[in-house]
Design a protein around this motif. Structure first.
Motif, PDB file in Angstrom:
ATOM      1  N   GLU A  86       0.817  -1.216   0.000  1.00  0.00           N
ATOM      2  CA  GLU A  86       0.000   0.000   0.000  1.00  0.00           C
ATOM      3  C   GLU A  86       0.849   1.264   0.000  1.00  0.00           C
ATOM      4  OE1 GLU A  86      -2.869  -0.187   3.147  1.00  0.00           O
ATOM      5  OE2 GLU A  86      -3.575  -2.161   2.520  1.00  0.00           O
ATOM      6  N   THR A  87       2.156   1.103   0.205  1.00  0.00           N
ATOM      7  CA  THR A  87       3.061   2.254   0.202  1.00  0.00           C
ATOM      8  C   THR A  87       4.156   2.026  -0.830  1.00  0.00           C
ATOM      9  OG1 THR A  87       4.508   1.305   1.904  1.00  0.00           O
ATOM     10  CG2 THR A  87       2.664   2.675   2.666  1.00  0.00           C
ATOM     11  N   ASP A  93       7.122   7.304   0.570  1.00  0.00           N
ATOM     12  CA  ASP A  93       6.941   6.430   1.729  1.00  0.00           C
ATOM     13  C   ASP A  93       8.264   5.759   2.088  1.00  0.00           C
ATOM     14  OD1 ASP A  93       4.076   6.802   2.046  1.00  0.00           O
ATOM     15  OD2 ASP A  93       3.889   5.713   0.145  1.00  0.00           O
TER      16      ASP A  93
END
Length: 102
Positions: A86-87, A93
């Motif tokens: 998700e990052t 990130d």
């Protein structure tokens, strides 16, 4: 090609062992400060996730993971990697997560 030229642990024969060795090799060969890590977790019989927390660009990590998996996969195996986290460091990130199939 890194496993062939770097100070790399090589007392194993399977893809999961090879992918787990990435962090040990990284720690052996990288110098200076907080360098991060690579973490491998096997999720299926012929699949797993590699979490990369390093200063290197995403294409470098993808190539490293694919190269290591191909080195230890059977000759008839097709090695495939996809970014599934998700990052992404590309977006600022701290980590990227890749799923690798062999």
């Amino acid at each position: 090609q890194l496993p062939e030229i770097a100070n790399w642990p090589n007392e194993f024969e399977t893809v999961p062992e090879g992918l787990q060795s990435i962090d040990e090799a990284y720690q052996r060969n990288h110098r200076g400060g907080e360098i991060g890590h690579y973490r491998f977790e096997q999720t299926e019989d012929r699949a797993g996730e590699v979490t990369c927390y390093t200063p290197y660009p995403c294409p470098f990590d993808r190539g490293l993971i694919r190269g290591v998996a191909k080195q230890y996969a059977s000759v008839d195996a097709f090695v495939f990697i996809e970014e599934t986290g998700e990052t992404c460091r590309r977006d600022g990130d701290d980590t990227c997560v890749y799923t690798v199939y062999w």
